[in-house]
Design a protein around this motif. Structure first.
Motif, PDB file in Angstrom:
ATOM      1  N   GLY A   1      33.814  55.979  94.001  1.00  0.00           N
ATOM      2  CA  GLY A   1      34.320  54.650  94.315  1.00  0.00           C
ATOM      3  C   GLY A   1      34.072  54.205  95.745  1.00  0.00           C
ATOM      4  O   GLY A   1      34.832  53.398  96.279  1.00  0.00           O
ATOM      5  N   TYR A   2      33.025  54.712  96.373  1.00  0.00           N
ATOM      6  CA  TYR A   2      32.689  54.232  97.714  1.00  0.00           C
ATOM      7  C   TYR A   2      31.992  52.878  97.603  1.00  0.00           C
ATOM      8  O   TYR A   2      31.415  52.548  96.559  1.00  0.00           O
ATOM      9  N   ALA A   3      32.018  52.129  98.677  1.00  0.00           N
ATOM     10  CA  ALA A   3      31.373  50.820  98.672  1.00  0.00           C
ATOM     11  C   ALA A   3      29.882  51.007  98.426  1.00  0.00           C
ATOM     12  O   ALA A   3      29.244  51.830  99.091  1.00  0.00           O
ATOM     13  N   PRO A   4      29.310  50.264  97.477  1.00  0.00           N
ATOM     14  CA  PRO A   4      27.883  50.450  97.176  1.00  0.00           C
ATOM     15  C   PRO A   4      26.994  50.220  98.410  1.00  0.00           C
ATOM     16  O   PRO A   4      25.956  50.853  98.551  1.00  0.00           O
TER      17      PRO A   4
ATOM     18  N   LYS B   1      31.514  52.480  86.819  1.00  0.00           N
ATOM     19  CA  LYS B   1      31.355  51.129  86.308  1.00  0.00           C
ATOM     20  C   LYS B   1      31.393  50.103  87.428  1.00  0.00           C
ATOM     21  O   LYS B   1      30.629  49.146  87.435  1.00  0.00           O
ATOM     22  N   THR B   2      32.315  50.290  88.380  1.00  0.00           N
ATOM     23  CA  THR B   2      32.534  49.231  89.360  1.00  0.00           C
ATOM     24  C   THR B   2      31.765  49.444  90.657  1.00  0.00           C
ATOM     25  O   THR B   2      31.553  48.478  91.395  1.00  0.00           O
ATOM     26  N   THR B   3      31.383  50.684  90.977  1.00  0.00           N
ATOM     27  CA  THR B   3      30.711  50.898  92.260  1.00  0.00           C
ATOM     28  C   THR B   3      29.410  51.686  92.146  1.00  0.00           C
ATOM     29  O   THR B   3      28.770  51.938  93.170  1.00  0.00           O
ATOM     30  N   ASP B   4      29.042  52.111  90.951  1.00  0.00           N
ATOM     31  CA  ASP B   4      27.817  52.887  90.736  1.00  0.00           C
ATOM     32  C   ASP B   4      27.814  54.240  91.429  1.00  0.00           C
ATOM     33  O   ASP B   4      26.758  54.848  91.588  1.00  0.00           O
TER      34      ASP B   4
ATOM     35  N   ASN C   1      35.013  54.287  88.327  1.00  0.00           N
ATOM     36  CA  ASN C   1      34.291  54.112  89.584  1.00  0.00           C
ATOM     37  C   ASN C   1      32.803  53.873  89.339  1.00  0.00           C
ATOM     38  O   ASN C   1      32.186  53.056  90.010  1.00  0.00           O
TER      39      ASN C   1
END
Lengths: 651, 413, 270
Positions: A378-381, A371-374, A369
């Protein structure tokens, strides 16, 4: 006859043992040199006496009994050695020297008696085995030299006792010298004196001495062929040296929250296992408390064997041991030898995560998470600022380019509980008319949990991203409510070119209260205790600002027994809630019991992770409130802060 | 009883007219007060409307309802029959019809087919292809003009290759203008793509809207919308169109001689009985979740077993070691999507409530009626959890006959 | 029962896994495609030695290379890349590659996480290669090369499973219900090796150029359709109270048990 023969023999004996000790020392140094290169701080060697007498004793003196005992024993021992070497090796004689030897051995004897007394019913944190033998060796050594010296000072006739006594003395001195000289470099309990002295001088974190602080993790070169520590020789040489300095006093064990919760971690055993990994042998010789739930010696010898350099994790140490750590630094704080347990644990975690890809529990998911969402969940950036939809916050790059204060939000932005704290903080900053702005959706996770879960690659990416973002704007200070982010920004971003003036919100608000920009109403009577967050307290030494604020609200803090440097972790640090290693009880439950025993109705906290962990304890329990929330409640009404915060809008 | 009433204008008029000799006030709106004056109670007039505002109905309808209206015998509304005698073109729809019933997805697909068939001046016929038995009762309102039915024994099992070959042959015989399949996990998605590969046409997948000659389908695993020309083969999503509801259709059985031969490389070995507790929480349709309020865990497990529910737990129950970590529901555990979620002894921490946000129906069993879970729940049972579970187990035992009857209904997800 | 996986899998099974560059649904950042990563996990479980991993796509994109490295972080030394230019159909190059390799089993995800995402690739390959195609599998129970059969488990809705016997060679798409992929380790990701094959024959996808692609619109929830005949009925339908505003609270044990049972039956979960 006897009077002539004995000193000669003793001279030879001491000469032989000194030579053997030097051979042992060379071998020991070779063992340390297996480690990876690291800066050698030669100047530190000169500072050894001062570091021993000041820094080390500062830690030891929290237990007055043992500090006095150690002063007597170690002081006596050092003086005795000097006198013995002068008399028996260099052949210098003189009554002053004889008296000096007599008093020093007597001093050592007295110390050794107290060591023995303490060892009669030793607490569980003390190691047995060779360590139980040590007080006897100390007694024999000191008494032998005492008796030996008596004739020389003329207190006793020269031939007293005849051959009988001479042989007894010889045996005693042989034993004593064996334990004290050979044991020092060949791996006996006295090893701590030799390795410990060198360790104090050549410590990897020189900044820790003389009242300084060095708590940020060391960064890792990601281009290397092996990332992290797999085997003992992957540690830096000075780390290997530090493991040898351990005196197995078990203070770390007493302080460790994971050990108390029955999770399979005992910092003392961990350090001893590192020694086994470095020097060979078997953990079956370890004579202290085992990792809870993991029996010593039940593992087949073939796997739990040192000897040649073997992988540490799952061979010497169960993986769940290194994942139990909350990185609360209680062990490091307590360690009289200044050993850095957390560094070693994170080094091993780095290998597990970066090379093996075996972060346990939800670790893999959290890292993915990040890596992909900061953010770890894993919430939407772009939903990072949703909590502040009604706050009219000035955002860097959108509304302003500069402000006095950058308000670092952290991952509390996604958590409904901690959003309350954030709102309170915003109201307080507005009440004090502070010019502040936030990074908005451009902010990323500070990388704290990624780094402590061993994912240095993700940490460095996040750190560099955040630094690049912050470079674009002008601000004087950073203020955050999250001690983990506070620590990262303040101490760990420096390696990547991020130098900031960072405040934890309690520190910042304390200054505002002192300068009367915020006026607090001190009429409320609250029954309250304060929980020190590890990353604020032990990591950054901030114990006073939160207490000052609480007292400014007129609150008498009911301190818990474990507070300030000895505060117990909430269990939320170091990714421990993510790796989720089971124990016999939960760390936050234990901490809540500490709080309940003060009969306080409120626990004040200063960390979003602490508030989550402590609020996770089943009710009935005291309320958990962040200091910012308490301050907002106590904000003096004359200032009518609410009106200000409602009316004031940013461009 | 019917819900259609026949109006009686005279009775309504009498009800409206207080001065009419036959008028009987339904409740004494006007009373003689203690001083002898006539008093009208304004609070008694009207009724509280749906949004909490008082409404006064002066049409007399509300009175008439009680007074004058006589219930008419329910008359089945006869919908007009839609007939396509000589279709200009055909539209082929292969429905999932799991268990012989049309799912709402099937009906939406047929609805779209119907729209496509009656779009222009030319009239098309919707031909539905059924595999396996048909047990659907409301077939004629589904919008099927002609019906092709394969009911060999082989179709009872999973045989996508045979079905694909059949459809392929149907396509060559009937030359349909469009072929529509539901893009569903129940078979349509697989069959449609097989057919597309076999026919070597490019299908439009995940279609959710058809407007004129264009269609919109989801791309990028649902992240994008692709607007593209209408294609021959459409795999459509649920709610791509309204189902047919205004017309009846003929369901004319169409006998087409299909004799497709193909090499069958897949053989169905049957469904595996899955222990509800083996099902991943995120997938489970029915979850019985236990929390700190549970005193009798064996009974909880028994209840889950009897109800056939997948077990879940709150964080506290997991922390206390009553349940394994992978059973934890919530933002910090698993986000669940169950149709029914029963929370036993869970007061509802915020993280837990976040995790059950997508559940359709939530039932709370709790001793505290003020907890957050009760506020969220569609149905709350307040009391001792083990006693309520006991009652539920008793009912289940006494109810087996009844529930078996209920079970004959085939469920489709 | 599900865990009873007999280890009758033959040795020297030739297995290929097709992977693609995924896209995070919320941040739209490139990542390992979830289903492809599961396919790779399944491949690594069954045939760690003889596994071939194929990626067809452009290598010019540094983000794509990062993602390929992430796949290699699952413990893969080498990954074969068919260097297909962007906006080109990958089916043809893959087809030729697989015709050369002749694998017994080809695993892939159900559909891509970007682009058209039609999920047609495995079907096209199976049709052209004359291999069986099994969609949405969760596990392969056994592969017997001597008899030429394999047994696989297929995912059905709500966690149900179907057992299917399939002729070798076959293509299978892997469902999200399959075992989660292992963590990608940074070290092996950095040290993995990309073997790039140039592609000779490609097919330009001209049809796609006519398409308009926009971010997904939120689809309105379908309202209950009311076929109202009169204005009053329409008014009532429009103002009718929305169902389930607040829950029912029952204090009697027996009554509540009955109500719960009724709800379970209404929802057809019993």
């Amino acid at each position: 006859m006897v009077a002539d023969f004995l000193p000669n023999l003793i001279s030879i004996l001491i000469l032989v043992s000194v030579v053997l000790a030097i051979v042992g020392a060379v071998r020991r140094v070779k063992l340390w040199r297996q480690g990876q290169p690291s800066t050698i701080h030669w100047a530190g060697l000169l500072a050894i006496p001062r570091r021993y007498l000041v820094d080390l004793h500062h830690v030891v003196s929290s237990d007055k009994y043992i500090s006095n005992t150690h002063v007597a024993t170690a002081g006596g021992f050092v003086l005795t050695i000097i006198s013995v070497v002068l008399i028996y090796l260099l052949g210098i004689s003189g009554s002053i020297l004889n008296y000096a030897l007599l008093t020093s051995s007597a001093l050592m004897f007295v110390g050794a008696v107290f060591v023995l007394l303490r060892r009669r019913n030793p607490p569980a944190n003390l190691s047995r085995g060779p360590w139980s033998r040590l007080p006897f060796s100390l007694l024999i050594f000191s008494s032998s030299f005492f008796v030996l010296t008596l004739p020389a000072t003329g207190k006793l006739p020269a031939d007293t006792g005849g051959w009988m006594l001479a042989i007894m003395l010889l045996v005693g001195i042989a034993w004593g010298v064996g334990e004290m000289f050979l044991g020092m470099t060949w791996g006996g309990p006295m090893k701590h004196a030799f390795a410990g002295a060198l360790h104090l001088g050549l410590h990897r974190r020189q900044e820790r001495f003389g009242g300084g602080r060095s708590t940020g993790l060391k960064s890792l070169n990601l281009q290397k062929d092996k990332l992290g520590v797999e085997k003992a020789d992957d540690f830096k040489w000075n780390q290997l040296l530090s493991f040898d300095a351990c005196v197995e006093c078990g203070r770390c064990e007493k302080a460790c929250p994971a050990f108390a919760a029955g999770q399979p971690l005992n910092p003392k055993k961990l350090i001893q296992d590192m020694v086994v990994g470095m020097a060979g042998g078997s953990d079956a010789n370890f004579a202290g408390s085992p990792y809870p739930g993991v029996d010593v010696g039940t593992q087949p010898a073939s796997t739990y064997k040192g000897g040649e350099i073997i992988p540490i994790i799952d061979v010497l140490v169960p993986a769940k041991t290194v994942w139990s750590c909350t990185t609360c630094r209680a062990c490091v704080q307590e360690c009289p030898m200044m050993i850095e347990h957390v560094d070693a644990i994170v080094d091993m975690r780095r290998f597990e995560t970066l090379e093996k890809g075996q972060t346990p529990g939800k670790g893999a998911e959290v890292l993915e998470n990040l890596k992909t969402t900061d953010n770890p969940n894993g919430y939407a950036p772009e939903s990072r600022m949703n909590w502040a939809a009604d706050q009219n916050l000035a955002v860097f790059g959108e509304h302003v380019q500069q402000a006095d204060v950058l308000l670092w939000i952290g991952d509390a932005a996604f958590d409904m509980r901690n959003q309350r704290t954030l709102r309170a903080m915003v109201s307080l900053l507005r009440a004090a008319n502070i010019d502040f702005a936030v990074l908005g959706d451009k902010e990323c996770d500070s990388g704290d949990s990624a780094r402590r879960l061993g994912d240095e690659a993700t940490f460095q990416r996040l750190a560099k991203t955040n630094i690049t973002t912050m470079q674009q704007y002008q601000f004087k200070h950073i203020v955050t409510a999250d001690p983990h982010a506070f620590h990262c920004l303040k101490n760990e971003y420096q390696d990547f070119g991020g130098h900031y003036d960072v405040y934890h919100h309690t520190g910042f608000f304390a200054d505002l209260v002192k300068t009367e920009k915020i006026k607090l109403d001190n009429k409320k009577e609250l029954s309250l205790t304060y929980h020190d967050p590890c990353y604020l307290g032990r990591y950054n030494g901030e114990y006073d600002a939160p207490r000052y604020l609480l007292e400014a609200m007129g609150i008498q803090i009911k301190e818990m027994e474990r507070s300030k440097t000895k505060a117990r972790c909430c269990g939320g640090g170091g990714g421990a809630p993510v790796t989720d290693i089971p124990g016999t009880q939960r760390i936050p439950d234990m901490r809540m019991d500490d709080a309940k025993s003060t009969s306080a109705e409120i626990i004040a906290v200063g960390c979003p992770q602490c508030s989550l962990m402590l609020e996770g304890v089943v009710e009935p329990r005291p309320d958990v409130k962040d200091i910012a929330e308490l301050m907002l409640d106590a904000l003096s009404v004359q200032d009518s802060p609410l009106e200000i915060s409602l009316v004031e809008t940013h461009p | 009883m019917s819900d259609i009433f026949r109006r009686d204008p005279r009775a309504e008029w009498i009800a409206r007219n207080r001065l009419h000799p036959q008028h009987v006030p339904q409740e004494p709106l006007v009373l003689r007060g203690p001083t002898g004056l006539l008093r009208k109670n304004p609070h008694k007039i009207g009724f509280i409307g749906p949004n909490g505002i008082k409404r006064i109905d002066r049409s007399g309808a509300s009175n008439a309802n009680q007074l004058g209206r006589k219930a008419a015998k329910q008359v089945e509304v006869e919908l007009p029959l839609h007939q396509v005698d000589s279709p200009d073109f055909n539209i082929l729809v292969a429905v999932d019809a799991v268990g012989g019933r049309l799912s709402s997805h099937d009906r939406d697909t047929l609805g779209l087919a119907h729209t496509l068939a009656n779009k222009g001046d030319e009239k098309g016929a919707v031909i539905a292809v059924f595999f396996d038995d048909i047990t659907e009762e409301n077939l004629e309102t589904a919008g099927i003009d002609s019906l092709i039915h394969f009911d060999d024994k082989g179709y009872k099992s999973y045989n996508p290759e045979q079905r694909c070959a059949d459809l392929c042959e149907l396509v060559t015989t009937l030359r349909p203008k469009h072929i529509l399949l539901p893009d569903s996990i129940n078979g349509g998605a697989d069959l449609g793509r097989r057919l597309a590969a076999k026919m070597n046409v490019r299908p439009a997948c995940n279609v959710w809207k058809v407007t004129g000659d264009q269609l919109i389908c989801r791309g990028g695993a649902g992240k994008t919308d692709i607007t593209r020309p209408l294609s021959k083969l459409l795999l459509v999503m649920e709610e791509c169109s309204e189902p047919v509801s205004d017309t009846r259709h003929q369901n004319m059985p169409l006998s087409v001689d299909v004799n497709a031969q193909c090499q069958l490389k897949i053989q169905d070995l049957g469904n595996i009985s899955v222990d509800p507790n083996e099902i991943n929480l995120a997938e489970a349709g029915f979850i019985l979740s236990g929390g700190n309020g549970i005193t009798d865990w064996p009974k909880f497990h028994l209840a889950a077993k009897t109800l056939g529910a997948t077990e879940g737990a709150s964080r506290v129950a997991v922390d206390d070691g009553f349940m394994p970590r992978e059973r934890q529901v919530g933002a910090t555990g698993t986000w669940v999507t169950a149709k029914v979620y029963i929370a036993v002894g869970i007061s509802g921490a915020i993280q837990h409530m976040q995790g059950i946000g997508q559940c359709h129906k939530v039932v709370a069993i709790n001793s505290d009626d003020s907890c957050d879970m009760v506020k969220r729940a569609d149905l709350s049972a307040i009391g001792d959890s083990s006693e309520i579970l006991d009652e539920l187990l008793n009912l289940m035992q006494g109810d087996t006959g009844l529930s078996e009857q209920g079970n004959t209904e085939v469920k489709y997800a | 029962m599900l865990k009873d996986i007999s280890k009758t899998t033959s040795k020297n099974i030739k297995m290929s896994v097709l992977i693609s560059v995924g896209e995070h649904p919320l941040s739209a950042r490139p990542r390992r495609a979830e289903q492809d990563a599961r396919a790779l996990e399944l491949g690594l479980k069954l045939a760690p030695e003889s596994l071939k991993i194929l990626y067809a796509g452009s290598t010019g994109d540094s983000a794509a290379t990062e993602v390929l490295k992430e796949y290699m972080g699952m413990g893969i030394d080498q990954l074969e890349v068919l260097d297909v230019p962007p906006k080109t159909d990958v089916t043809l190059p893959l087809l030729e590659k697989l015709q050369q390799d002749c694998p017994d089993v080809v695993l892939t995800g159900i559909r891509a996480e970007n682009g058209e995402s039609s999920g047609m690739l495995p079907y096209l390959l199976s049709e052209q290669l004359n291999m069986a195609m099994v969609p949405a599998i969760t596990d392969i129970l056994c592969i017997d090369k001597t008899t030429g059969f394999a047994e696989v488990l297929q995912a059905l809705p709500r966690g149900q499973r179907r057992k299917v016997k399939v002729n070798l060679p076959f293509i299978a798409s892997v469902d999200m219900a399959a075992a989660a992929p292992r963590q990608s380790a940074y070290g092996s990701a950095m040290r993995g090796h990309l073997k790039i094959d140039p592609v000779t024959r490609t097919m330009h996808d001209a049809e796609q150029e006519q398409w308009q692609i926009s971010p997904a619109q939120a689809r309105p929830k379908r309202l209950k359709i009311v076929k109202a005949k009169t204005a009053a009925d329409r008014f009532k339908a429009a103002t009718a109270k929305v169902q389930g505003g607040s829950g029912k609270v029952i204090y009697d044990n027996k009554e509540s048990a009955e109500a719960i049972l009724k709800l379970l039956k209404d929802e057809k979960v019993l």
